[in-house]
Scaffold this motif. Sequence first.
Motif, PDB file in Angstrom:
ATOM      1  N   SER A   1     -39.704 -37.808  42.103  1.00 50.21           N
ATOM      2  CA  SER A   1     -38.831 -36.832  41.447  1.00 50.21           C
ATOM      3  C   SER A   1     -38.274 -37.486  40.185  1.00 50.21           C
ATOM      4  O   SER A   1     -38.604 -38.631  39.888  1.00 50.21           O
ATOM      5  CB  SER A   1     -37.691 -36.414  42.384  1.00 50.21           C
ATOM      6  OG  SER A   1     -36.649 -37.367  42.317  1.00 50.21           O
ATOM      7  N   ASP A   2     -37.413 -36.769  39.465  1.00 51.29           N
ATOM      8  CA  ASP A   2     -36.773 -37.374  38.292  1.00 51.29           C
ATOM      9  C   ASP A   2     -35.810 -38.483  38.696  1.00 51.29           C
ATOM     10  O   ASP A   2     -35.446 -39.325  37.888  1.00 51.29           O
ATOM     11  CB  ASP A   2     -35.966 -36.319  37.521  1.00 51.29           C
ATOM     12  CG  ASP A   2     -36.892 -35.302  36.877  1.00 51.29           C
ATOM     13  OD1 ASP A   2     -38.058 -35.645  36.642  1.00 51.29           O
ATOM     14  OD2 ASP A   2     -36.433 -34.168  36.638  1.00 51.29           O
ATOM     15  N   LYS A   3     -35.362 -38.439  39.942  1.00 57.90           N
ATOM     16  CA  LYS A   3     -34.298 -39.346  40.389  1.00 57.90           C
ATOM     17  C   LYS A   3     -34.805 -40.562  41.147  1.00 57.90           C
ATOM     18  O   LYS A   3     -34.150 -41.600  41.165  1.00 57.90           O
ATOM     19  CB  LYS A   3     -33.323 -38.584  41.307  1.00 57.90           C
ATOM     20  CG  LYS A   3     -32.719 -37.351  40.690  1.00 57.90           C
ATOM     21  CD  LYS A   3     -31.622 -37.729  39.726  1.00 57.90           C
ATOM     22  CE  LYS A   3     -30.960 -36.503  39.148  1.00 57.90           C
ATOM     23  NZ  LYS A   3     -30.448 -36.796  37.790  1.00 57.90           N
ATOM     24  N   PHE A   4     -35.909 -40.401  41.866  1.00 57.78           N
ATOM     25  CA  PHE A   4     -36.372 -41.510  42.708  1.00 57.78           C
ATOM     26  C   PHE A   4     -37.880 -41.477  42.885  1.00 57.78           C
ATOM     27  O   PHE A   4     -38.521 -40.443  42.626  1.00 57.78           O
ATOM     28  CB  PHE A   4     -35.706 -41.444  44.089  1.00 57.78           C
ATOM     29  CG  PHE A   4     -35.986 -40.176  44.830  1.00 57.78           C
ATOM     30  CD1 PHE A   4     -37.192 -39.990  45.495  1.00 57.78           C
ATOM     31  CD2 PHE A   4     -35.048 -39.144  44.843  1.00 57.78           C
ATOM     32  CE1 PHE A   4     -37.466 -38.807  46.160  1.00 57.78           C
ATOM     33  CE2 PHE A   4     -35.321 -37.951  45.501  1.00 57.78           C
ATOM     34  CZ  PHE A   4     -36.537 -37.783  46.160  1.00 57.78           C
ATOM     35  N   VAL A   5     -38.434 -42.575  43.330  1.00 56.68           N
ATOM     36  CA  VAL A   5     -39.779 -42.571  43.901  1.00 56.68           C
ATOM     37  C   VAL A   5     -39.676 -43.200  45.284  1.00 56.68           C
ATOM     38  O   VAL A   5     -38.845 -44.078  45.518  1.00 56.68           O
ATOM     39  CB  VAL A   5     -40.832 -43.330  43.048  1.00 56.68           C
ATOM     40  CG1 VAL A   5     -41.082 -42.623  41.732  1.00 56.68           C
ATOM     41  CG2 VAL A   5     -40.410 -44.757  42.820  1.00 56.68           C
ATOM     42  N   TYR A   6     -40.517 -42.738  46.182  1.00 57.18           N
ATOM     43  CA  TYR A   6     -40.403 -43.144  47.575  1.00 57.18           C
ATOM     44  C   TYR A   6     -41.790 -43.259  48.190  1.00 57.18           C
ATOM     45  O   TYR A   6     -42.625 -42.372  48.006  1.00 57.18           O
ATOM     46  CB  TYR A   6     -39.580 -42.091  48.328  1.00 57.18           C
ATOM     47  CG  TYR A   6     -39.448 -42.329  49.818  1.00 57.18           C
ATOM     48  CD1 TYR A   6     -38.978 -43.547  50.287  1.00 57.18           C
ATOM     49  CD2 TYR A   6     -39.784 -41.349  50.743  1.00 57.18           C
ATOM     50  CE1 TYR A   6     -38.844 -43.770  51.654  1.00 57.18           C
ATOM     51  CE2 TYR A   6     -39.647 -41.555  52.106  1.00 57.18           C
ATOM     52  CZ  TYR A   6     -39.184 -42.773  52.558  1.00 57.18           C
ATOM     53  OH  TYR A   6     -39.045 -42.999  53.902  1.00 57.18           O
TER      54      TYR A   6
ATOM     55  N   THR B   1     -32.617 -44.156  38.212  1.00 56.49           N
ATOM     56  CA  THR B   1     -31.490 -44.351  37.290  1.00 56.49           C
ATOM     57  C   THR B   1     -31.025 -45.807  37.330  1.00 56.49           C
ATOM     58  O   THR B   1     -30.766 -46.424  36.296  1.00 56.49           O
ATOM     59  CB  THR B   1     -30.310 -43.429  37.682  1.00 56.49           C
ATOM     60  OG1 THR B   1     -30.835 -42.127  37.948  1.00 56.49           O
ATOM     61  CG2 THR B   1     -29.263 -43.364  36.602  1.00 56.49           C
ATOM     62  N   ILE B   2     -30.951 -46.344  38.554  1.00 62.01           N
ATOM     63  CA  ILE B   2     -30.504 -47.730  38.717  1.00 62.01           C
ATOM     64  C   ILE B   2     -31.588 -48.706  38.236  1.00 62.01           C
ATOM     65  O   ILE B   2     -31.284 -49.718  37.598  1.00 62.01           O
ATOM     66  CB  ILE B   2     -30.136 -48.003  40.200  1.00 62.01           C
ATOM     67  CG1 ILE B   2     -28.955 -47.126  40.634  1.00 62.01           C
ATOM     68  CG2 ILE B   2     -29.831 -49.472  40.438  1.00 62.01           C
ATOM     69  CD1 ILE B   2     -27.658 -47.355  39.887  1.00 62.01           C
ATOM     70  N   ALA B   3     -32.839 -48.372  38.509  1.00 66.26           N
ATOM     71  CA  ALA B   3     -33.945 -49.242  38.074  1.00 66.26           C
ATOM     72  C   ALA B   3     -33.922 -49.414  36.556  1.00 66.26           C
ATOM     73  O   ALA B   3     -34.201 -50.484  36.026  1.00 66.26           O
ATOM     74  CB  ALA B   3     -35.286 -48.669  38.528  1.00 66.26           C
ATOM     75  N   LYS B   4     -33.571 -48.335  35.868  1.00 66.28           N
ATOM     76  CA  LYS B   4     -33.498 -48.389  34.408  1.00 66.28           C
ATOM     77  C   LYS B   4     -32.439 -49.396  33.947  1.00 66.28           C
ATOM     78  O   LYS B   4     -32.612 -50.086  32.951  1.00 66.28           O
ATOM     79  CB  LYS B   4     -33.164 -46.990  33.881  1.00 66.28           C
ATOM     80  CG  LYS B   4     -33.576 -46.748  32.440  1.00 66.28           C
ATOM     81  CD  LYS B   4     -33.095 -45.398  31.959  1.00 66.28           C
ATOM     82  CE  LYS B   4     -34.109 -44.295  32.020  1.00 66.28           C
ATOM     83  NZ  LYS B   4     -35.334 -44.523  31.249  1.00 66.28           N
TER      84      LYS B   4
END
Lengths: 84, 197
Positions: free
Chosen positions: B104-109, B10-13
């Motif tokens: 996930s929809d929220k992050f990649v790790y 979300t923040i990366a966007k």
Amino acid sequence: MNKDKIIAELKKIVKPYVQDNASFDNLAEDTDFINDLKINSANLVDVILDVEDAFEIEIDNESMEQMLTVKATMDIINTKLSEK
Amino acid sequence: MIGNDIVDLTIAKIESEWNRPRFLNKIFTEKEQQYIREYPRPERMVWLLWSMKESAYKLHFQHNKKRFYAPKKFSCEMRYLNEEEGCGKVFFGDFRCFTQSALSDKFVYTITSLEKNKKYLSQIIKMRKPKYNAQHAEVYSGAIAQFAEYSGKSHDKIYIKKNDYGIPFLYFKDEKAKTDISISHHGNYGAFAIEMS
């Protein structure tokens, strides 16, 4: 191009990516983009692209490797400008 | 040695415009750009590859203590990838490391190690607080709690300290633990990875 002019232009470029405003206010030649200004490493590429656009130069990968500080960036800008 | 890197999507966007002209070409090899083009969610692939590169850079830095900015030279190879996880390799000259990723929809790790199939203690933490210092403390205390449980050591005698290079280490009773740790945060997510011996 003289130093002050380059620094002024660089300040404009990095401002939107800075996460530490106190360091930004004290920006000097030895300021480190990541350690001091806390610019996200993914945004460092934006800084590089913005520098290319603002100074109408092309920064090759070798030069880009060094672009962690204001000083290094100024040197690269001057080198590239003199090659034009 | 271990490296990790988390990206809050979300923040990366908000922070990055990955499809601006020349952006991809500055960071990604031809092969990686192909991964991005061919993946149904190109944006997620951009950040997955980025987290692989970034965690590999962290590992490389622990190795030779040299700072530089050469994301394109860290070349990624995906070995396996589904909706939730992936694994691969990152090459940088002679340096080579293995990656394990979660999506996930929220992050990649991504967690990176010099050995294949290394086991870790790792946790992704959704931050409760917005301030950097509070987030930092949240990830540290999560890591300490897990390490205490794993090692059977008393939790109040464990702490994490960074060395002069900014590399974090676990300590127990003022003695450096042999177990390596890596810490990452971005946006509203934090993560730690502790190497299990």
